[in-house]
Design an enzyme around this catalytic site. Structure first.
Site, PDB file in Angstrom:
ATOM      1  CG  ASN A 220     -33.109   3.190  55.517  1.00 59.97           C
ATOM      2  OD1 ASN A 220     -32.778   4.222  56.095  1.00 59.97           O
ATOM      3  ND2 ASN A 220     -32.455   2.710  54.471  1.00 59.97           N
TER       4      ASN A 220
ATOM      5  NE  ARG B 142     -34.165  -4.743  61.176  1.00 54.96           N
ATOM      6  CZ  ARG B 142     -33.909  -3.527  61.625  1.00 54.96           C
ATOM      7  NH1 ARG B 142     -33.924  -3.272  62.901  1.00 54.96           N
ATOM      8  NH2 ARG B 142     -33.620  -2.559  60.774  1.00 54.96           N
TER       9      ARG B 142
ATOM     10  CB  CYS C  85     -35.961  -2.769  57.622  1.00 54.12           C
ATOM     11  SG  CYS C  85     -34.201  -2.465  57.538  1.00 54.12           S
TER      12      CYS C  85
END
Lengths: 328, 328, 328, 328
Positions: D80, D17, D2
């Protein structure tokens, strides 16, 4: 594989060369005086010529030079050029020179790069072999005098003679691609550059030596070409001190050395290419300095200590044993 | 800046170190015998201790070691760690050791890394200066014995002792970041790897040595850390031949040498950091081999040739002049 | 500058292209029917020919195509090739085609790459200008059909037609150098490779996506060439789903997009090159999909919705406004 | 994995994001009004709180937010952080917040980063699971308001709250290592830099876009961190135009997109991580824009179009079908 380069510092002119292979061919330092008779397969023999000093295997009293310089200050090295080098059959009307004859043929007759260019204008580099045991090696050549360098490549589409503005040669790919590739390293710098990433991101100059961080560190021929060029042009040369310059030359050459173990070329058993010898010529004085992989000390052979008017070869086997100086 | 590393080959154990600076501090090879009295500022003096051999500046009869080994095979080097190294004031209840005392304090008493770890458990590395002319240098340390290595870093948040599984140290950033960074080089290989780009794109293996192409070629401390680790682990060591191993050690150390001219640290006048000396210890035999930037020959000082029960220093100035062997 | 590529998935054939510039030339989607009369300067006019769809500026009712496809599935794009492109004066006995005429001349007559090769066998690309306001642009061209691609470059030494085994084109350097450069990326992989550094150094696979870590991330034409080739060959194509393939094609093309701000081409005022439009052709169905820098939505123009037997151009201005879908 | 980032342009504040995974968890856009009752395991419930908009899986009427913003302009994303994230058992005297509760607990109460810092001062992030089917995910978090950003990492040695001067977060390694690594990219530049290699070597500026050539092009989290930071700081933002800024934000986010096929995470069958969705928040206006991998069009959900004083969730499933605009 190999790296060669040429440079001048004020009035001093030097030529350096690493030989990188996984095995040795019994090479030694060989001086060929002016009246040694060079027999050639098709072009006219040279019974009287410039004297040569260089590294050669001597087979049947013939010096198969890997690199050499003559007594007029012209130097030449043959470097591996596999898959690309193409040697043709003889062509009528051309100067048909076998690949293994090229160094004596050029250095025997030419005092300058300009003279070499003229001699090369009509050349055909032929595929004749020295002997059944010694088929032609796929090579290209760097030729340098006091101020200029050229590269000779015999490709499938013929012989090319390229001006070499950086005075460096390694191996594949062909020289124009190698020279072009330097453009990708324009931001490599001996000085640490200011932050260009963003004025809003404060980046820390956390280590000395960040300037050349992006130099390629590989053993491959493009990496060595870039490093050799950068290191040569940024080295600190001394206008007057021969020993300092030779010392710096060996630092530059060793910066593109192939350490044993880093370049595996065979398995079962594993074989590794490494820098068998490093040679540095002072082109003005007929001096040949060398180190070997197994002996760090610099050895010196002076061409002028033999009779250059002679007609027989003088050979000096490499001093390969590590010459350690016991201080106590 | 600097590079140090340790390794073992069968029963032989070695420690190598480059000192990279833009100026010299008058260092020489110095042997400290077992009964030379080490005076310390706060911790107990060592009047009887292990003997040391290493590279040091001797000031007021005190050996300021840059790197050293003792007669039990423990070696230690102090490497530049600017901006990060933080030395505290004395702390009551701690072993307050000044930064310049750390090498003799550890090597004088510890035969192994495990013993050094125990001694370091209560340490505070203090900011006391050797003299007004010699303020503390910002350092971190590599300590190695026959099989293990640790790194000692005194940061703003205290002293850290890290296990060093790769036995390599350079400079900034702190050791955990350096070790982590190695993960980014997992595809560097001594062998040329098969094409992974795409089975549909036939890529040519155009040069030997493409395996380590992506090694970082810079002079900065991350680049040198990666190269030193890769080159050490892929070097071709010999189980039985001391000279072959020392030779290979110097090839590894010279692969992270800083050539003069590549790492500019000042302007007006330009100054360049370079590898002033390279030292290689045989930790089992008390041997110190070295080269300097200006002298390629390997010099050897044998600790056991002096009386190790003595009480006074023995110093050997570096042989800095290029020792050229005239072959003819 | 620009990127173009071609690929086939089972029976579907696609062609994609980014136009990267710092300013726009009023281009739109333009369909040229079969009976629009193409007038050429020296070669014979084409009054009846294959129909074209593509992106063009229309000047004086003439479609100056940047890229296009014809109704037989042959596609072609002209990409910037500055400093290298060399257009000659007319040569008697040659097919003298002005650079701006090349796309209609080829696509008007050729259904396949093989037919294009034959037509190109006698070509001379001339330096004639479309008008005083529109001098020739320095270009080279990618031509692709269902299974093959070629590159056409007109250099100082003449016109070269290269087979393009990877079906990608960007800008400088010339195509053979670009293709060779791919060899340097053989260890780039979609999968994370095993540790090759040393079996003795346990390296951590600390992040997904380490396989392609060494892909070059720049905006320059070599970086885009490598990324486009890697991303195209590793993309997950679908054998049957047109929308999925078009979607993936736009992901590949956007992976070599030039974001505004990253490639500064002028100062005072600062100007930046960026990806003005991205176009994706389905070569079998005569479909042209596009996005623009300012509008993320994919727009579709279907060639077959106009009368391809007509004789006048149909033009669709780009939908440049961001088409945001208001969910609530 | 991510990428998240925050930035401000004049008075506009944005948060972007990418969610990169190989599978989807049924996430949708979810608005939580001020009187929805947030039940927590150990800390006090929040029955009245700030309203939230973000992307969440809704399980048992509980919004498990991946990223969200509140009606005071504070945004937060969980990314993550495998192998590093360590959630502890409850500790008496601490604010014991389960990892899945962190986003609503912070965004429900804090209007600014400073307020979040204060709330985090006594936190313990616990290892409680949402349900047997939903064990805790290993995460770290980026929290941003109008001008500042922080990173929250719960490691084996406790919770760390780092100031984030660049407003970017990806995945491993831990944030201090990521931030340090930016220092290695100081010579990356939007402009092509002058030749620094050597004044004696004329290097050609052969392509536009050579300035950022050395940007890392990988899918790994270090490469994405560097690219996201560089691309964000060099993007061309517009002081006044909301649509232009949102457009540019999506270009920046898509520059670190994971294309399907480039990041293989499983074999038999092969699975690839890819950018499932990209979301961009206008923090001042309560707007959430998004694209998905399968739909290029930008979709917009406006928080203020629902009753923020309500007590039940409003959810908008992602528009995943490619919304193609048929021009003709």
């Amino acid at each position: 594989m190999c790296t060669a380069l040429s440079f001048q510092v004020d009035n001093n002119h030097y030529f350096g060369r690493n030989l990188d292979l996984e095995l040795s061919y019994g090479q030694q330092v060989v001086i060929t005086p002016q009246n040694f008779s060079f027999k050639f397969r098709e072009v006219a023999n040279l019974d009287h010529h410039f004297a040569l000093i260089g590294v050669a295997s001597v087979v049947d009293n013939y010096p198969l030079y890997f690199d050499a310089a003559n007594d007029h200050g012209l130097a030449m090295g043959g470097l591996n050029y596999p898959d690309n080098a193409y040697y043709a059959d003889s062509i009528s009307g051309k100067d048909n020179v076998a690949s293994f004859e090229l160094i004596p043929w050029i250095l025997g007759q030419c005092a300058t790069v300009d003279e070499a260019k003229k001699l090369l204008a009509n050349i055909n580099i032929t595929n004749q072999q020295f002997s059944q045991q010694l088929p032609p090696s796929p090579l290209h050549w760097l030729i340098s005098d006091h101020s200029d360098s050229i590269v000779v490549e015999s490709d499938r589409d013929g012989v090319h003679v390229y001006d070499n503005p950086v005075g460096v040669l390694t191996n594949n790919p062909s020289f124009p691609k190698q020279l072009f590739n330097l453009n990708n390293y324009r931001t490599i710098s001996a000085a640490t550059l200011p932050n260009q990433f963003s004025a809003q991101v404060p980046l820390e100059d956390y280590s000395r030596g960040l300037g050349p961080r992006n130099l390629p560190g590989g053993m491959d021929s493009e990496s060595r070409f870039v490093r050799a060029a950068f290191n040569k042009y940024n080295a600190t040369w001394d206008q007057h001190d021969e020993v300092a310059n030779i010392t710096e030359l060996f630092h530059v050459m060793h910066s593109v050395e192939q350490q044993s173990g880093l370049d595996q070329v065979a398995t079962n058993p594993a074989k590794f290419e490494y820098t068998i010898y490093t040679v540095g010529y002072n082109l003005d004085k007929g001096l040949l300095y060398y180190t070997t992989y197994t002996n760090n000390q610099i050895n010196l052979v002076n061409m002028n200590k033999v009779n250059l008017q002679g007609n027989s070869l003088t050979a000096y086997p490499f001093v390969n044993d590590q010459a350690i100086n016991n201080v106590n």
